[in-house]
Every structure is written in C-alpha cells, then in structure tokens.
Design an enzyme around this catalytic site. Structure first.
Site, PDB file in Angstrom:
ATOM      1  N   GLU A 113       1.050  -1.171  -0.027  1.00 29.44           N
ATOM      2  CA  GLU A 113      -0.049  -0.126   0.132  1.00 29.44           C
ATOM      3  C   GLU A 113       0.971   1.233   0.194  1.00 29.44           C
ATOM      4  O   GLU A 113       1.470   1.749   1.027  1.00 29.44           O
ATOM      5  CB  GLU A 113      -0.895   0.033   1.182  1.00 29.44           C
ATOM      6  CG  GLU A 113      -1.806  -1.237   1.407  1.00 29.44           C
ATOM      7  CD  GLU A 113      -3.099  -1.222   0.496  1.00 29.44           C
ATOM      8  OE1 GLU A 113      -3.128  -0.123  -0.353  1.00 29.44           O
ATOM      9  OE2 GLU A 113      -3.797  -2.085   0.601  1.00 29.44           O
TER      10      GLU A 113
ATOM     11  N   CYS B  56      -2.814   9.048   2.740  1.00 33.03           N
ATOM     12  CA  CYS B  56      -2.450   8.606   1.244  1.00 33.03           C
ATOM     13  C   CYS B  56      -3.891   8.896   0.358  1.00 33.03           C
ATOM     14  O   CYS B  56      -3.405   8.872  -0.892  1.00 33.03           O
ATOM     15  CB  CYS B  56      -2.456   7.077   1.446  1.00 33.03           C
ATOM     16  SG  CYS B  56      -3.642   5.916   2.157  1.00 33.03           S
TER      17      CYS B  56
END
Ligand code: NAD
Length: 483
Positions: A209, A243
């Site tokens: 990720e 993010c």
C-alpha cells in the site's frame, strides 16, 4: 536480528493456539477488542496526538475506523472464510471444496501518518483470518502501536499473537527476512520497492500500500460550494498526510476562477498550529518537511503563485498553513509526485477529456474524486481514471466504510486491505478433492489405451462445443478406429 526472530517464533506458537479455537470464539474476542478500544479511547487519542500533534477529532477518527473494521469483520468473517464447495464438472463420484487457510505469521510494516489505525487495520484482518502478526510501526510513532498488544490480550487473544517490534528500517528489513509468511507493507513507493526486492529472496508474498498523487476533477456542472468544501477537507485533513489526500485539482476552465476564489477563501479560514483548537496540524517528520519545502520552492522559483498564509520556505517549518498553488510548472515534483503536506495545486483544463488525461498522467493510481451534479457522468469519468478507488462528490469517506477494499495500481502498489477482499488477502485457498465412489482405476490413468484416448477427445469436443452442438462430432470420435 534476534529480537525480531524471537517475536516471529513466539507469534508462530500463538497462532497455533489461536487457530485451534472455534471461529465464533475468535470473533467474540475481536468484538471485545473493539469495546476495549472504545472504553480506552482517551489513551489511544493521547498516544496518537502526542506523536503526531493531530487535532482530537482526527485522532478519534482513527479509533472510529478501527472499531468499525473490527465489528465489520466479526460480522462477515463466517461467510467470507467459510469452506466453499466446488462442482467437479464431468468427474462423477467426487467432491471438491476450498478451505481458506491463514498464512501463518504476517509481518506488517507501517508508516507514521495514522499510527494507531494502520497497524490495527493490519492486525484486524490478519487475526480475523486466523494469523498471528508482528508489526513494525514507524520509528516516529511507536507509542500508538505499542499499546495494542496489551489491549489484545485483555480482549482474550493469546499472548504473542499480536506483537510490536520497534526500530527503524533495519528492523523492518529484519522482519521481512525473518521467515514471516506474508508481508503487509504500507509506506512510500521507494521503500515498497525495496521491501518487495527483499521479500523476493524468500519468495514471501507481499501486499504493498504505497503513495499516491490523487487527483480531484471539478467539472463545469459541479456544485462548486460542495466541491470547494470537500476538496479543502480532502487536501488538508491530517495536514495532507493521508494516502487518499487530494494532491491536485483539475478544474474545467468555465468554473476555474470561481472555484479558485472559493477554495482560497476556505483555506484561509483554517487554523494551523501545534496545539489544540486547530484544524491543520504539523508535519510529523523532518523528511516530510523537507519534501514539502523543496516542492514548494521549486514551483515558486519557477513563477507559481502560492495563495493563502505565509509560507516560510527559507526554513523547514513544522507547521505550514494550507497553501493553494496556481501556475505550477508541468513536470514539477509538486504535480508529478506525492507531496504529503497541506498543499493544493490547482490546474486549469479545457474539458473533461483533458482532465482525465491529466489525472492519469502520473505513475500513481491510488484514489481520485470527480465533482459533477450528473452522477451518471461522474461515474463514467470515474471509470476512466487509473485509481484503486474513486468518489463522486465526496472525498476521504472511503475509509469510513469498512466494506470497501482499499488499494492502488502502478506506483501506488497492489493488493488490498479492508473489505471482503482485504480479509481474503490474509488467507490462501487450500483446495481439497475427495474421491467418494467409482472404479478402481480412472479411465484416464495408466496404462493409456486407444479407447481412453478417444474418450478424452470426445470429452474435449463435448466440453468445448457444448453437449448439444458437440454430440454428433463426439459420437464420430468414439466410433473412429485406430486413433
Ligand atoms: P516510509 O516508506 O519511509 O516508511 C514506512 C515504514 O517502512 C516505516 O515503518 C519504516 O521504518 C519502514 N522501512 C524503511 N525502510 C525499510 C526497509 N528497507 N525495509 C523494511 N522497512 C523499512 O514511509 P513513511 O514516510 O513512514 O510514510 C509515508 C508514506 O506512506 C507516504 O508515501 C504515504 O502515501 C504512504 N501511505 C500509504 C498508504 C496506503 O494505504 N496506500 C497509507 C498510509 C501511508
């Protein structure tokens, strides 16, 4: 590294104990853990705030998202993890099923921006699926993760099932090399590449990720007021250190000026600071301060305008008031790469087509948002964006929905966490075939014969063409002599 190896072997022993418990008992422990987090939320919030300086509401959001996922997985795990029967096709007398097996011991390496939630998300999915987990949190924020193992034991999880090993990247690398069965890495794309290369040595599967450069597209038919509020929130929540942060806005020319005016006005109202009562907190790490300052200096020196607040770019400020940037050079690091700070570049585009082209013009592919009053159009545009997730007229809210898997493409990584798919990522399928009744020897076993070959050929014809269409040819094959 001895301490890491010890943690992994302790985790292996705890996993054997954990998987021996019936699933309902394991899930009850996870629900208990959610209640413990809720009861002890002040401790969590205090740890998170001490390490990151984020506003209390944002620290509470970490607890909320964590308990949501625990309860969600406790609800869906019996269905997602159940054994599934599979048809055996033309093979009579047999049955087959797929069992979801945990990997064993998961090693998770996490960043500092959500220092409680990101480790806990990895823990929730790993242990729900029956794994043990060793987490290496960011060296900048170990305290928020350190409190989790004790609470897990209080919830009834075996000692050693959830462990935290602390230290910098060398400890992370030692964890990858310690013989864990799966690596879950959340962090920058550069480190993700290194982790994947290290994991290749042991052929250890990885879930990556990574970073993003998430675009927002504002079309001419957008509700500009909602878009401005939403994008300001998406860009400056957690001081842009998310993010899923909106990292650039592509605005169709007809509404560009009006939208810019509204966004700069809203951004100017945000209070930035280190203490309570602020909206935008500090940048957590020195490296992050450097990146933000360098990116801003580069575009400013090339002639861009930095709107709102004063930006002291001669130092590396801990706190930066939200900055809206116009006129940033194409190809600048600010537009091409992740910023991870309270900075929002605005780009004028001619139309939807140019917006899509620009949005897809970086190596990342994490999240994106589209703003339009026409939901059908919004979804049509969303489908053409290279991103793991897209919102129409919303932003960041994905994370409040535990059923949505999260992951990216390209430089944003691969694999997902959360959602059903995130739970499945923590398992591997073990396939089981049972021969229940039939002959002593299958017709296709040794020794081969001309008759068996004809039967197999007839099967190819029947299975390939379908029973009705294939029957005449299959009969011809079976009647044929001397194959
Ligand atoms: P980072 O890559 O610098 O560090 C992440 C973690 O990796 C830390 O725990 C660090 O100690 C460890 N590490 C460093 N070198 C290592 C090595 N060689 N081997 C193993 N581990 C090593 O990232 P960061 O600055 O902590 O976090 C910010 C980044 O995380 C941003 O790029 C952000 O986009 C990304 N992020 C992504 C997601 C997502 O879901 N896609 C979520 C949160 C953050």
């Amino acid at each position: 590294m001895e301490s890491v190896d010890r943690a992994v072997s302790r985790a292996r022993a705890a996993q054997a104990e954990w998987i021996a418990r019936p699933l309902p008992e394991r899930l009850a422990s996870l629900s208990r853990l959610a209640r413990i987090f809720t009861r002890r939320r002040d401790e969590v919030v205090e740890a998170v705030r001490a390490e990151t300086g984020k506003p209390k509401v944002e620290a509470l959001a970490e607890v909320l998202a964590a308990v949501e996922l625990l309860h969600h997985y406790a609800r869906i795990a019996p269905r997602v993890l159940r054994t599934v029967q599979v048809g055996t096709g033309f093979l009579a007398g047999k049955s087959a099923h797929v069992v979801r097996e945990p990997w064993g011991v998961v090693g998770a390496i996490t960043p500092w921006n959500y220092p409680f939630l990101t480790p806990q998300d990895a823990i929730t999915s790993a242990v729900t699926a029956g794994n043990a987990i060793v987490v290496k949190p960011s060296e900048f924020t170990p305290r928020s993760a350190r409190i989790i193992p004790g609470m897990s034991v209080e919830a009834g999880l075996p000692e050693g099932l959830v462990q935290v090993v602390e230290g910098d990247g060398t400890v992370g690398a030692a964890l990858v090399a310690a013989g864990v069965d799966k690596v879950v890495f959340t962090g920058s794309s550069a480190t993700g590449r290194r982790v994947m290369a290290d994991a290749a040595g042991g052929l250890t599967p990885v879930l990556l990720e990574l970073g993003g450069n998430d675009p927002a597209i504002v079309l001419e038919d957008a509700d500009l007021e909602r878009a401005a509020h939403g994008i300001v929130f998406g860009a400056f929540f957690n001081a842009g250190q998310t993010c899923l942060s909106t990292e650039r806005v592509l605005v169709v020319t007809d509404v560009y000026d009006a939208f810019l005016r509204r966004v700069t006005a809203l951004a100017a109202t945000l209070r930035a600071g280190e203490e309570g009562g602020t909206d935008v907190s500090r940048l957590v790490t020195p490296a992050q301060r450097r990146i933000v300052r360098e990116q801003l200096r580069e575009v400013r020196d090339a002639g861009a305008t930095l709107h709102t607040g004063s930006v002291p770019l001669e130092e590396e400020p801990r706190v930066i008031s939200p900055v809206v940037v116009t006129g940033a050079e194409e190809g600048s690091a600010l537009l091409r790469h992740e910023t991870f700070g309270p900075v929002l570049p605005m780009i004028r585009v001619q139309d939807e087509e140019e917006a899509i082209r620009e949005a897809n013009g970086t190596p990342y592919g994490l999240f994106a948002s589209v703003w339009t009053r026409d939901l059908v159009r919004g979804e049509r545009v969303a489908r053409r964006l290279r991103a793991g997730g897209v919102s129409v007229n919303d932003t960041l809210t994905h994370y409040a929905i535990p059923g949505l898997p999260m992951g990216g493409v390209g430089d944003s990584g691969f694999g997902v966490r959360r959602g059903e798919d995130g739970l499945r990522e923590m398992t591997r399928p073990r396939t089981v075939l049972l021969h229940r009744w039939g002959m002593k020897r299958e017709f296709y076993w040794f020794p081969y014969s001309e008759r068996a070959t004809r039967w197999v050929e007839a099967l190819v014809v029947l299975r390939g063409n379908g029973w009705i269409r294939g029957l005449p040819e299959a009969l011809r094959v079976l009647r044929r002599r001397g194959a």
